[in-house]
Design a protein around this motif. Structure first.
Motif, PDB file in Angstrom:
ATOM      1  N   ILE A 147       0.598  -1.558  -0.068  1.00  0.00           N
ATOM      2  CA  ILE A 147      -0.253   0.280  -0.022  1.00  0.00           C
ATOM      3  C   ILE A 147       0.796   0.938  -0.246  1.00  0.00           C
ATOM      4  CG2 ILE A 147      -1.827   1.506   1.701  1.00  0.00           C
ATOM      5  CD1 ILE A 147      -2.447  -1.541   2.499  1.00  0.00           C
ATOM      6  N   ASN A 148       0.788   2.116  -1.204  1.00  0.00           N
ATOM      7  CA  ASN A 148       1.863   3.250  -1.330  1.00  0.00           C
ATOM      8  C   ASN A 148       1.072   4.375  -0.295  1.00  0.00           C
ATOM      9  OD1 ASN A 148       3.573   2.132  -2.640  1.00  0.00           O
ATOM     10  ND2 ASN A 148       2.438   1.987  -4.617  1.00  0.00           N
ATOM     11  N   ASP A 149       0.013   4.726   0.495  1.00  0.00           N
ATOM     12  CA  ASP A 149      -0.808   5.743   0.346  1.00  0.00           C
ATOM     13  C   ASP A 149      -0.116   5.861   2.024  1.00  0.00           C
ATOM     14  OD1 ASP A 149      -2.415   7.340   2.042  1.00  0.00           O
ATOM     15  OD2 ASP A 149      -4.010   7.420   1.046  1.00  0.00           O
ATOM     16  N   ARG A 150       0.812   6.584   2.368  1.00  0.00           N
ATOM     17  CA  ARG A 150       1.550   6.319   3.377  1.00  0.00           C
ATOM     18  C   ARG A 150       0.625   7.032   5.035  1.00  0.00           C
ATOM     19  NH1 ARG A 150       7.052   9.583   2.383  1.00  0.00           N
ATOM     20  NH2 ARG A 150       8.208   8.427   1.051  1.00  0.00           N
ATOM     21  N   ALA A 151      -0.261   7.544   4.629  1.00  0.00           N
ATOM     22  CA  ALA A 151      -1.110   7.627   5.793  1.00  0.00           C
ATOM     23  C   ALA A 151      -2.040   6.527   6.347  1.00  0.00           C
ATOM     24  CB  ALA A 151      -2.197   8.529   5.584  1.00  0.00           C
ATOM     25  N   LEU A 152      -2.398   5.775   4.901  1.00  0.00           N
ATOM     26  CA  LEU A 152      -3.335   4.986   4.926  1.00  0.00           C
ATOM     27  C   LEU A 152      -2.722   3.641   5.824  1.00  0.00           C
ATOM     28  CD1 LEU A 152      -6.398   3.933   4.792  1.00  0.00           C
ATOM     29  CD2 LEU A 152      -5.620   3.234   2.972  1.00  0.00           C
ATOM     30  N   ALA A 153      -1.813   3.198   4.932  1.00  0.00           N
ATOM     31  CA  ALA A 153      -0.974   2.290   5.927  1.00  0.00           C
ATOM     32  C   ALA A 153      -0.034   2.263   7.024  1.00  0.00           C
ATOM     33  CB  ALA A 153       1.161   2.634   4.644  1.00  0.00           C
ATOM     34  N   ALA A 154      -0.195   4.106   7.661  1.00  0.00           N
ATOM     35  CA  ALA A 154       0.653   4.063   8.655  1.00  0.00           C
ATOM     36  C   ALA A 154      -0.641   3.789  10.615  1.00  0.00           C
ATOM     37  CB  ALA A 154       1.289   5.517   9.220  1.00  0.00           C
ATOM     38  N   SER A 155      -1.964   4.235   9.605  1.00  0.00           N
ATOM     39  CA  SER A 155      -3.051   3.271  10.329  1.00  0.00           C
ATOM     40  C   SER A 155      -2.948   2.178  10.047  1.00  0.00           C
ATOM     41  CB  SER A 155      -4.348   4.363   9.644  1.00  0.00           C
ATOM     42  OG  SER A 155      -4.864   3.621   8.668  1.00  0.00           O
ATOM     43  N   TYR A 156      -3.411   1.189   8.809  1.00  0.00           N
ATOM     44  CA  TYR A 156      -3.204   0.137   9.473  1.00  0.00           C
ATOM     45  C   TYR A 156      -2.249  -0.459  10.454  1.00  0.00           C
ATOM     46  CZ  TYR A 156      -6.390   0.292   5.238  1.00  0.00           C
ATOM     47  OH  TYR A 156      -7.630   0.275   4.588  1.00  0.00           O
ATOM     48  N   THR A 157      -0.459  -0.467  10.064  1.00  0.00           N
ATOM     49  CA  THR A 157       0.567  -0.708  10.871  1.00  0.00           C
ATOM     50  C   THR A 157       0.016  -0.244  12.125  1.00  0.00           C
ATOM     51  OG1 THR A 157       1.491   0.105   8.948  1.00  0.00           O
ATOM     52  CG2 THR A 157       2.503  -0.572  11.252  1.00  0.00           C
ATOM     53  N   GLN A 158      -0.846   0.507  12.799  1.00  0.00           N
ATOM     54  CA  GLN A 158      -0.597   0.664  13.983  1.00  0.00           C
ATOM     55  C   GLN A 158      -1.427  -0.206  14.609  1.00  0.00           C
ATOM     56  OE1 GLN A 158      -2.863   4.686  14.643  1.00  0.00           O
ATOM     57  NE2 GLN A 158      -1.628   4.624  17.474  1.00  0.00           N
ATOM     58  N   GLN A 159      -2.111  -0.242  13.513  1.00  0.00           N
ATOM     59  CA  GLN A 159      -3.197  -1.212  14.525  1.00  0.00           C
ATOM     60  C   GLN A 159      -3.186  -2.692  14.383  1.00  0.00           C
ATOM     61  OE1 GLN A 159      -6.922   0.521  15.179  1.00  0.00           O
ATOM     62  NE2 GLN A 159      -6.978  -1.678  16.129  1.00  0.00           N
ATOM     63  N   LEU A 160      -2.300  -2.976  13.253  1.00  0.00           N
ATOM     64  CA  LEU A 160      -2.255  -4.140  12.898  1.00  0.00           C
ATOM     65  C   LEU A 160      -0.557  -5.053  13.258  1.00  0.00           C
ATOM     66  CD1 LEU A 160      -3.508  -4.924   9.533  1.00  0.00           C
ATOM     67  CD2 LEU A 160      -4.622  -4.925  11.735  1.00  0.00           C
ATOM     68  N   ARG A 161      -0.242  -4.076  14.602  1.00  0.00           N
ATOM     69  CA  ARG A 161       1.112  -4.186  14.438  1.00  0.00           C
ATOM     70  C   ARG A 161       1.455  -5.417  15.074  1.00  0.00           C
ATOM     71  NH1 ARG A 161       5.907  -3.198  12.486  1.00  0.00           N
ATOM     72  NH2 ARG A 161       5.656  -1.098  12.128  1.00  0.00           N
ATOM     73  N   GLN A 162       0.160  -5.236  16.587  1.00  0.00           N
ATOM     74  CA  GLN A 162       0.524  -6.750  17.384  1.00  0.00           C
ATOM     75  C   GLN A 162      -0.971  -7.419  17.087  1.00  0.00           C
ATOM     76  OE1 GLN A 162       0.748  -4.376  20.623  1.00  0.00           O
ATOM     77  NE2 GLN A 162       2.851  -4.828  21.264  1.00  0.00           N
ATOM     78  N   ILE A 163      -1.289  -8.374  17.240  1.00  0.00           N
ATOM     79  CA  ILE A 163      -2.119  -9.183  17.032  1.00  0.00           C
ATOM     80  C   ILE A 163      -2.364 -10.473  17.800  1.00  0.00           C
ATOM     81  CG2 ILE A 163      -3.291 -10.762  14.661  1.00  0.00           C
ATOM     82  CD1 ILE A 163      -2.026  -9.749  13.360  1.00  0.00           C
ATOM     83  N   TYR A 164      -3.207 -11.334  18.036  1.00  0.00           N
ATOM     84  CA  TYR A 164      -3.725 -12.229  19.088  1.00  0.00           C
ATOM     85  C   TYR A 164      -4.545 -12.744  18.218  1.00  0.00           C
ATOM     86  CZ  TYR A 164      -5.887 -15.222  22.747  1.00  0.00           C
ATOM     87  OH  TYR A 164      -6.459 -15.864  23.262  1.00  0.00           O
ATOM     88  N   PHE A 165      -3.719 -14.195  18.788  1.00  0.00           N
ATOM     89  CA  PHE A 165      -4.518 -15.308  17.678  1.00  0.00           C
ATOM     90  C   PHE A 165      -5.214 -16.260  18.730  1.00  0.00           C
ATOM     91  CE2 PHE A 165      -2.229 -14.263  14.314  1.00  0.00           C
ATOM     92  CZ  PHE A 165      -3.158 -14.208  13.568  1.00  0.00           C
ATOM     93  N   THR A 166      -6.715 -16.697  18.827  1.00  0.00           N
ATOM     94  CA  THR A 166      -7.068 -17.854  19.489  1.00  0.00           C
ATOM     95  C   THR A 166      -5.737 -19.294  19.147  1.00  0.00           C
ATOM     96  OG1 THR A 166      -8.178 -18.792  18.602  1.00  0.00           O
ATOM     97  CG2 THR A 166      -9.130 -17.513  20.138  1.00  0.00           C
ATOM     98  N   ASP A 167      -5.809 -20.027  20.092  1.00  0.00           N
ATOM     99  CA  ASP A 167      -5.573 -21.942  19.509  1.00  0.00           C
ATOM    100  C   ASP A 167      -6.176 -22.402  19.452  1.00  0.00           C
ATOM    101  OD1 ASP A 167      -3.323 -21.201  21.426  1.00  0.00           O
ATOM    102  OD2 ASP A 167      -3.836 -22.161  23.570  1.00  0.00           O
ATOM    103  N   GLY A 168      -5.311 -22.999  17.966  1.00  0.00           N
ATOM    104  CA  GLY A 168      -6.318 -23.356  16.977  1.00  0.00           C
ATOM    105  C   GLY A 168      -5.093 -24.040  16.322  1.00  0.00           C
ATOM    106  N   MET A 169      -5.800 -25.461  15.464  1.00  0.00           N
ATOM    107  CA  MET A 169      -5.911 -26.246  13.991  1.00  0.00           C
ATOM    108  C   MET A 169      -6.062 -25.584  13.071  1.00  0.00           C
ATOM    109  SD  MET A 169      -2.182 -27.099  15.302  1.00  0.00           S
ATOM    110  CE  MET A 169      -1.220 -28.320  14.691  1.00  0.00           C
TER     111      MET A 169
END
Length: 723
Positions: free
Chosen positions: A40-62
């Motif tokens: 994504i080359n839109d810097r402002a949009l990429a920055a907002s996505y990055t802030q939200q998605l820098r850290q992710i939690y997944f429940t355990d699962g296969m």
């Protein structure tokens, strides 16, 4: 000095070769479909996505949850150029998992979803921060939720205030592959079958995995692996072990496998003397065979059956009806929760006065007589996947029987893989048609969604346009039809325009100067094709056998309803098939309100006029033109519309990948040639009956009629018999 110059020349050539090779490696050849995750080359949009998605939690699962996790990380890495940290829920900007495994403080903020495939994507405030949650009742729901979330990122939508609650309106969303065991594809225009039966089960091609990803991304949850003109060998252990290998690949993506079966299999591979569905030995053979299949594939979906049509064996050979045949197979599948999809595309060797009536005549008397796990699969129209057909009358006639739509994604009658034909408007036109079966507003979509009884299943099928061509579908824009089918199978209420918008953004670019004009061209493409092929309700005037190119003059075939003259009935008096109450009475198969609309010339739409009426060449149309002038106008407008498409696409150079741009540019040039051929051939042929001139102002046909009648197309793709 000479050696030094030679070295420089060689060095320059080497540099050019490396540059060419590099450009080729990074070029978009269409293989990634709509799952391309470019930066994504839109810097402002990429920055907002990055802030939200820098850290992710997944429940355990296969299983599916593990697949969802991989896809999400793949998408984020491609679009945002980093790998998220996997953290505890209180630290995460995005939480992903099933309801029961998410923290209680999170799930209390989420509404439940409609069924086991549904999901929620919601922005909540928890742990003193905004968090986005993707939650499903099951791992399959989580997978679908992840793909929807990735679509939001791909189409560059805001994610700061999400509140999405989605579940599919139809349960069985299935691709039908008309693939043969020798890897030919009947009515396939994108290369050979992707199933390499010779190498299975030992070799799993990456394309199988990517096929599963693509289907899961649009909610398709089933695939029929083989042709409805089935080979009985499919049910032997030699092939069942191969089917198992594919089922194992597809399972993590929520996809069940189904098989087309030949009704005479008990004779051909079971060595019985009969396939009579009421014969005890035959019933036991099917029971034993089904039990065997489930040992290989525990979540096997069931059977698709073509019977007593176009020479295929069926129960009528034994004096039985379709319900007898379907119920026999259903009894074998029922203990395993399998289903039978029994095709209603039937017609015998004597079509009497109107082939369009036969499916209704055979199936309407059987309403309510099918077993609980049988669903009758009905084509969208009563003839055969034409560029335009009125909706099939069975959709308003079988209130006690679950019906499953059958659309054709592959472009058998709509330009193979050389014409840009976006099928979503066709799908939408049929799904939104009002059957009046239970009063005004009973659309075809509502008929599909309604369960006649508690144990019924709902469903929709699409005949696949997939092959070994590097871009999967032969034409880059043919991918949009696979994509649109999946989206509408999930929710028939979605608009053709929104689906086209999303597909263009995900496949090519988010540049509005590209997306907006191409959405309009895609939406117009269906009507464009109808105009230069079969305007005003004309149908089935394609070349015989191949169904390629114009063939309105075809008057000789193995049976009358395989000719074009059977359908257009052009003569000195006029043109069109009279299916009104004064003709074949096919309109009587619809609800009274629909019958009246089609019967009455004042209310019958121009788009279906010649489907239901035989009219004089001088009949005055709503436009004020005579029928002849109106017909000519549509043919010429069809060609002009392709010229407009060509102009728009030529202006897209530099906005999209060069390889994709050049592929589409060349294909539109072919479409232009073929549209002109259709126009000239049909206008000249019908002129032999109308005896009227082509109106002034229209360009003259390029060749005489004899030129077009004499054209031959050797080895046209997709040949293998009619389906």
């Amino acid at each position: 000095m000479i050696m030094r110059q030679q070295f420089r020349v060689l060095s320059l050539l080497a540099f050019v070769w490396i540059l060419t090779w590099a450009n080729r490696c990074f070029a978009d050849d269409g293989y990634k479909l709509w799952l391309n995750y470019p930066k994504i080359n839109d810097r402002a949009l990429a920055a907002s996505y990055t802030q939200q998605l820098r850290q992710i939690y997944f429940t355990d699962g296969m299983g599916k949850a593990n697949v969802a996790r991989k896809e999400l990380l793949l998408g984020v890495a491609g679009m945002l150029q980093f790998t998220p940290q996997i953290v505890k829920p209180e630290s995460a900007g995005l939480l992903v998992g099933t309801y029961q495994k998410l923290p209680a403080g999170v799930t209390k903020s989420l509404a439940t979803v409609g069924n086991d495939e549904g999901y929620v994507i919601k922005t909540i405030t928890a742990n003193n921060r905004k968090q986005v949650v993707i939650a499903g009742k099951t791992e399959k729901g989580v997978l679908y939720g992840v793909f929807n979330f990735l679509r939001l990122l791909q189409t560059q939508q805001p994610i700061s205030a999400l509140n999405i609650n989605e579940y599919p309106k139809l349960e069985r969303r299935v691709l039908n592959h008309w693939d043969n065991l020798n890897r030919t594809v009947e009515r396939g225009y994108a290369g050979a079958s992707i199933w390499n039966w010779h190498k299975l089960p030992g070799y799993i091609d990456q394309q199988y995995i990517d096929y599963a990803r693509a289907n899961a991304s649009i909610g398709i949850n089933g695939t029929v692996l083989n042709n409805v003109n089935a080979n009985a060998l499919m049910l032997t252990p030699e092939y069942l072990v191969k089917v198992k290998a594919l089922a194992d690949v597809f399972r993590p993506y929520g996809i069940r496998v189904y098989l087309s079966v030949k009704f005479s299999s008990p004779i051909e591979v079971g060595k019985l003397k009969t396939a009579d569905p009421l014969n005890i030995e035959v019933r036991q053979w099917w029971k034993d065979k089904v039990d065997e299949i489930y040992k290989y594939v525990p979540d096997f979906g069931g059977f698709l059956v073509k019977a007593n049509s176009e020479g295929q064996p069926g129960p009528q050979a034994y004096g039985r009806n379709h319900a007898d045949g379907a119920n026999m197979m259903a009894a074998a599948l029922a203990p395993h929760n399998g289903i039978v999809m029994w095709r209603a595309f039937v017609y015998d060797s004597n079509p009497l006065n109107d082939r369009a009536k036969q499916a209704y005549d055979e199936f309407k008397p059987l309403d309510g007589k099918f077993a609980d796990n049988v669903i009758v699969q009905v084509k969208n129209g009563a003839i055969d996947f034409q560029p335009r057909e009125p909706f099939h009358p069975l959709f308003g006639a079988m209130a006690k029987t679950p019906l499953m739509m059958e659309f054709q994604i592959t472009q058998e009658y709509t330009g193979f893989s050389t014409h840009l034909f976006y099928e979503a408007p066709l799908f939408k036109e049929v799904l939104d048609a009002d059957t009046y079966a239970a009063g005004k507003g009973t659309t075809v979509a509502k008929v599909l969604e309604t369960k006649p009884h508690a144990k019924a299943v709902t469903g929709i099928a699409g005949v696949a346009n997939i092959g070994t061509d590097r871009n999967w579908c032969g034409h880059p824009f043919a991918q949009s039809n696979w994509y649109a089918f999946g989206r509408m199978a999930w929710n028939p209420d979605q608009s053709s325009a929104q689906i086209a918008n999303d597909w263009l953004r995900m496949t090519f670019t988010n540049d509005k100067s590209f997306v907006q004009p191409m959405v309009q061209q895609m939406l117009a493409s269906r009507e464009n094709t109808v105009n230069y092929m079969t305007p005003l309700g004309l149908h089935h005037i394609m070349g015989i056998n191949t169904h390629y190119g114009p063939g309105p003059w075809v008057d000789k075939a193995e049976r009358p309803d395989w000719t074009a003259v059977y359908y257009h009935k052009a003569d000195s008096l006029g043109i069109g098939f009279d299916r009104s109450s004064a003709g074949s009475k096919a309109t009587a198969q619809y609800a009274p309100q629909v019958q009246q609309k089609f019967d009455n010339l004042a209310t019958c739409p121009d788009s279906n006029l010649l489907w239901f009426h035989h009219l004089s060449w001088n009949y005055k149309m709503r436009s004020g033109k005579t029928l002849w002038f109106e017909l000519v106008h549509h043919y010429y407008e069809g060609v002009d519309s392709v010229r407009r498409l060509q102009t728009v696409w030529n202006g897209m150079q530099g906005k999209v990948d060069r390889e994709q741009y050049m592929a589409v540019k060349q294909l539109i040039a072919i479409q232009m040639e073929e549209a002109i051929r259709w126009r000239d051939a049909c206008v000249l042929y019908f002129q032999t009956f109308s005896k009227q001139p082509i109106p002034a102002g229209y360009e003259k046909p390029l060749h005489p009629l004899s030129y077009y009648r004499d054209m031959q197309f050797h080895f046209a793709p997709g040949i293998g018999g009619s389906i």
